[in-house]
Design a protein around this motif. Structure first.
Motif, PDB file in Angstrom:
ATOM      1  N   ILE A  99       0.840  -1.197   0.000  1.00 53.92           N
ATOM      2  CA  ILE A  99       0.000   0.000   0.000  1.00 53.92           C
ATOM      3  C   ILE A  99       0.877   1.250   0.000  1.00 53.92           C
ATOM      4  O   ILE A  99       0.727   2.130  -0.839  1.00 53.92           O
ATOM      5  N   GLY A 100       1.794   1.296   0.943  1.00 53.83           N
ATOM      6  CA  GLY A 100       2.738   2.394   0.985  1.00 53.83           C
ATOM      7  C   GLY A 100       2.065   3.747   1.036  1.00 53.83           C
ATOM      8  O   GLY A 100       1.115   3.980   1.800  1.00 53.83           O
ATOM      9  N   LEU A 101       2.524   4.651   0.183  1.00 49.65           N
ATOM     10  CA  LEU A 101       2.011   6.026   0.195  1.00 49.65           C
ATOM     11  C   LEU A 101       0.731   6.202  -0.603  1.00 49.65           C
ATOM     12  O   LEU A 101       0.193   7.313  -0.667  1.00 49.65           O
ATOM     13  N   ALA A 102       0.232   5.129  -1.201  1.00 45.39           N
ATOM     14  CA  ALA A 102      -1.090   5.229  -1.828  1.00 45.39           C
ATOM     15  C   ALA A 102      -2.150   5.502  -0.769  1.00 45.39           C
ATOM     16  O   ALA A 102      -3.171   6.133  -1.030  1.00 45.39           O
ATOM     17  N   ASP A 103      -1.904   5.019   0.462  1.00 48.65           N
ATOM     18  CA  ASP A 103      -2.758   5.341   1.606  1.00 48.65           C
ATOM     19  C   ASP A 103      -1.898   5.259   2.864  1.00 48.65           C
ATOM     20  O   ASP A 103      -1.798   4.197   3.486  1.00 48.65           O
ATOM     21  N   PRO A 104      -1.247   6.352   3.242  1.00 54.88           N
ATOM     22  CA  PRO A 104      -0.365   6.317   4.417  1.00 54.88           C
ATOM     23  C   PRO A 104      -1.081   5.926   5.706  1.00 54.88           C
ATOM     24  O   PRO A 104      -0.438   5.507   6.664  1.00 54.88           O
ATOM     25  N   GLN A 105      -2.406   6.021   5.732  1.00 55.91           N
ATOM     26  CA  GLN A 105      -3.152   5.668   6.939  1.00 55.91           C
ATOM     27  C   GLN A 105      -3.148   4.159   7.199  1.00 55.91           C
ATOM     28  O   GLN A 105      -3.454   3.736   8.310  1.00 55.91           O
ATOM     29  N   ALA A 106      -2.829   3.360   6.198  1.00 54.78           N
ATOM     30  CA  ALA A 106      -2.832   1.905   6.396  1.00 54.78           C
ATOM     31  C   ALA A 106      -1.841   1.514   7.485  1.00 54.78           C
ATOM     32  O   ALA A 106      -2.148   0.700   8.371  1.00 54.78           O
TER      33      ALA A 106
ATOM     34  N   ASP B  62      -0.549   6.173  -9.880  1.00 55.50           N
ATOM     35  CA  ASP B  62      -1.637   7.152 -10.045  1.00 55.50           C
ATOM     36  C   ASP B  62      -2.830   6.796  -9.164  1.00 55.50           C
ATOM     37  O   ASP B  62      -3.952   7.216  -9.422  1.00 55.50           O
ATOM     38  N   ARG B  63      -2.580   6.031  -8.095  1.00 51.21           N
ATOM     39  CA  ARG B  63      -3.663   5.570  -7.226  1.00 51.21           C
ATOM     40  C   ARG B  63      -3.567   6.227  -5.858  1.00 51.21           C
ATOM     41  O   ARG B  63      -2.481   6.405  -5.305  1.00 51.21           O
ATOM     42  N   GLY B  64      -4.715   6.541  -5.298  1.00 53.76           N
ATOM     43  CA  GLY B  64      -4.778   7.063  -3.945  1.00 53.76           C
ATOM     44  C   GLY B  64      -3.970   8.337  -3.780  1.00 53.76           C
ATOM     45  O   GLY B  64      -3.878   9.182  -4.680  1.00 53.76           O
ATOM     46  N   PHE B  65      -3.368   8.465  -2.605  1.00 58.07           N
ATOM     47  CA  PHE B  65      -2.594   9.664  -2.288  1.00 58.07           C
ATOM     48  C   PHE B  65      -1.381   9.811  -3.200  1.00 58.07           C
ATOM     49  O   PHE B  65      -0.883  10.923  -3.411  1.00 58.07           O
ATOM     50  N   GLU B  66      -0.888   8.700  -3.749  1.00 58.31           N
ATOM     51  CA  GLU B  66       0.283   8.784  -4.616  1.00 58.31           C
ATOM     52  C   GLU B  66      -0.001   9.584  -5.889  1.00 58.31           C
ATOM     53  O   GLU B  66       0.937  10.129  -6.489  1.00 58.31           O
ATOM     54  N   ALA B  67      -1.248   9.667  -6.303  1.00 56.27           N
ATOM     55  CA  ALA B  67      -1.564  10.485  -7.472  1.00 56.27           C
ATOM     56  C   ALA B  67      -1.206  11.941  -7.209  1.00 56.27           C
ATOM     57  O   ALA B  67      -0.663  12.641  -8.085  1.00 56.27           O
ATOM     58  N   LYS B  68      -1.460  12.413  -5.981  1.00 55.31           N
ATOM     59  CA  LYS B  68      -1.087  13.784  -5.624  1.00 55.31           C
ATOM     60  C   LYS B  68       0.428  13.919  -5.529  1.00 55.31           C
ATOM     61  O   LYS B  68       1.002  14.952  -5.921  1.00 55.31           O
ATOM     62  N   LEU B  69       1.086  12.887  -5.014  1.00 58.03           N
ATOM     63  CA  LEU B  69       2.544  12.934  -4.929  1.00 58.03           C
ATOM     64  C   LEU B  69       3.172  12.976  -6.315  1.00 58.03           C
ATOM     65  O   LEU B  69       4.171  13.676  -6.538  1.00 58.03           O
ATOM     66  N   ALA B  70       2.581  12.247  -7.248  1.00 55.94           N
ATOM     67  CA  ALA B  70       3.099  12.250  -8.614  1.00 55.94           C
ATOM     68  C   ALA B  70       2.984  13.658  -9.219  1.00 55.94           C
ATOM     69  O   ALA B  70       3.914  14.136  -9.895  1.00 55.94           O
ATOM     70  N   GLU B  71       1.865  14.327  -8.975  1.00 58.41           N
ATOM     71  CA  GLU B  71       1.698  15.696  -9.463  1.00 58.41           C
ATOM     72  C   GLU B  71       2.742  16.621  -8.843  1.00 58.41           C
ATOM     73  O   GLU B  71       3.328  17.486  -9.519  1.00 58.41           O
ATOM     74  N   ARG B  72       2.999  16.457  -7.564  1.00 52.19           N
ATOM     75  CA  ARG B  72       3.956  17.313  -6.861  1.00 52.19           C
ATOM     76  C   ARG B  72       5.367  17.109  -7.408  1.00 52.19           C
ATOM     77  O   ARG B  72       6.107  18.079  -7.636  1.00 52.19           O
TER      78      ARG B  72
END
Length: 441
Positions: free
Chosen positions: A301-308, A417-427
């Motif tokens: 899961i990693g940074l796709a959902d750090p809450q995991a 491009d999934r979960g929170f990682e999509a925002k990280l990719a944009e950043r």
């Protein structure tokens, strides 16, 4: 020790008959290979055993399967089918001296024209040296070895022994096979089991694929005076359920943790919860399972959902506080969260790539501009020179180069491009553009 050879089978023309006071499972032991249930893939005309019997020549083999699936019975019937002398031993009770005596007897019988099928129950319990002791006698045909094990032969048996024996997998008995065993028991006892149809289904379910256990349960029912057919609740009150096959340091353990991991990775919360339950109900240490789920939270899961990862660590705190069984609900919650979270192994792949790069380039000096200069000498030789404090730069981004001079910039982490990682990719893409615009790419 009892005579090793008291288990020799009678001649094929005179099948072994169990005494009237023998256990029901023994009285119902098949007298022909055709009577064996649940293993048609082996004993049928196209199965490995069926073909060997038809040819009249047996090869050494290892029977691998759960308890109560017919390993001992099939071995005995094989010897009868091809006219071989049958000798059975258990690795639990036998040692080197017993084996030497056995091989000497087998060699003498072979000289007289009668070959020996040696059945070794629990063969995985012999150590490596003892297993090696079989090799010359298997190779020269002194015995045809038939070993039985409930453990994975790949892990428990020598490679040399496995190369000389065919591994045959016996299946857990399915509902149809178990029902046939009950029908045979009822025919032998000349009366039906005192069960409602629903209770009969429950009885079969309690056996968990173990035919011997089922017949033992049936024998208990036949021995008790029961006026009215039992329903499932009455059956449950009278009989105990078979304990699930699960060994914490053997294959069942690793199979179930693998199944749990892959079900979570496959985003199937129902199957994930099932395998979690299988392990905990069988007595697995709850914190072991939670450690594996926590590892999953980082790896899959990693940074796709750090809450995991946060959920898993919270579950650990909750379990430490509550204990079993109440704390197991927190573990189930963490399992379900991970199974339903967006998946990414980008952080895991990045870690592996960075570790490889560090091993390959472990002596390279970082650029001097990002090194501290606590002394005048260090300042004089260029430490911290031209360092740009990012908070003083536009958008708190200087775009400096942080890599060793001898090493071009690397890309280890590529967010999905999934979960929170999509925002990280944009950043990351935005920072890359800024770096290029400022001429520091």
């Amino acid at each position: 020790m009892a005579d090793l050879f008291e288990n020799e089978a009678p001649s094929p023309a005179a099948p072994r008959a169990a005494a009237d006071n023998a256990p029901l499972a023994d009285r119902l032991r098949p007298q022909r290979l055709d009577d064996v249930v649940g293993q048609d893939h082996l004993t049928g005309p196209e199965g490995a055993i069926g073909r060997m019997v038809a040819a009249g020549k047996l090869a050494s083999m290892i029977f691998w399967g759960p308890p109560g699936t017919g390993k001992t019975t099939i071995a005995r019937l094989l010897a009868d089918a091809v006219g071989m002398r049958f000798v059975a031993i258990s690795a639990v009770f036998s040692g080197v001296a017993d084996l030497k005596k056995l091989f000497a007897e087998a060699r003498e019988h072979a000289r007289l024209g009668r070959h020996t099928l040696l059945f070794v129950d629990e063969i995985h319990r012999f150590n490596r040296a003892q297993q090696d002791g079989f090799l010359p006698y298997v190779e020269d045909g002194t015995v045809v070895l038939v070993g039985a094990t409930t453990e994975n032969p790949s892990f428990e048996l020598n490679a040399a022994l496995l190369s000389r024996a065919q591994v045959l997998i016996l299946n857990r008995l399915d509902t149809a096979a178990l029902n046939r065993l009950l029908e045979r028991a009822e025919a032998l006892m000349d009366r039906a089991l005192p069960l409602t149809p629903a209770a009969r289904e429950a009885l079969i379910a309690t056996a968990d694929g173990d035919g011997r256990f089922l017949l033992n349960q049936a024998e208990t029912l036949f021995s008790i005076a029961i006026e009215e057919p039992l329903d499932p609740a009455g059956l449950s009150a009278l009989l105990h359920r078979r304990v699930a096959v699960y060994d914490k340091d053997r294959e069942g353990h690793y199979n179930l943790i693998s199944a749990l991991h892959k079900a979570m990775r496959g985003s199937d919360p129902q199957a994930s919860l099932y395998y979690l339950a299988r392990m905990l109900v069988a007595g697995e240490e709850p914190l072991y399972v939670l450690r594996r789920i926590t590892r999953f939270a980082s790896e899959d899961i990693g940074l796709a959902d750090p809450q995991a990862l946060v959920q898993c660590l919270a579950a650990k705190d909750a379990y430490d506080f509550l204990g079993s069984p109440e704390g197991e609900l927190a573990i189930a919650q963490a399992c379900l969260y991970c199974a339903t979270a967006p998946k990414s192994n980008a952080a895991y792949q990045a870690q592996k790539a960075a570790w490889r790069s560090a091993r390959d380039t472990g002596s390279l000096m970082p650029p001097k501009n990002i090194l501290n200069a606590p002394t005048r000498l260090m300042k004089d030789i260029g430490y911290a020179k031209d360092y740009h404090y990012d908070h003083h730069a536009d958008e708190a981004f200087s775009g400096d180069n942080y890599w060793p001079e001898e090493m071009p910039p690397q890309t280890f982490y590529e967010p999905s491009d999934r979960g929170f990682e999509a925002k990280l990719a944009e950043r990351l893409a935005y920072w890359s553009r800024l770096r290029q615009e400022r001429g520091k790419s």
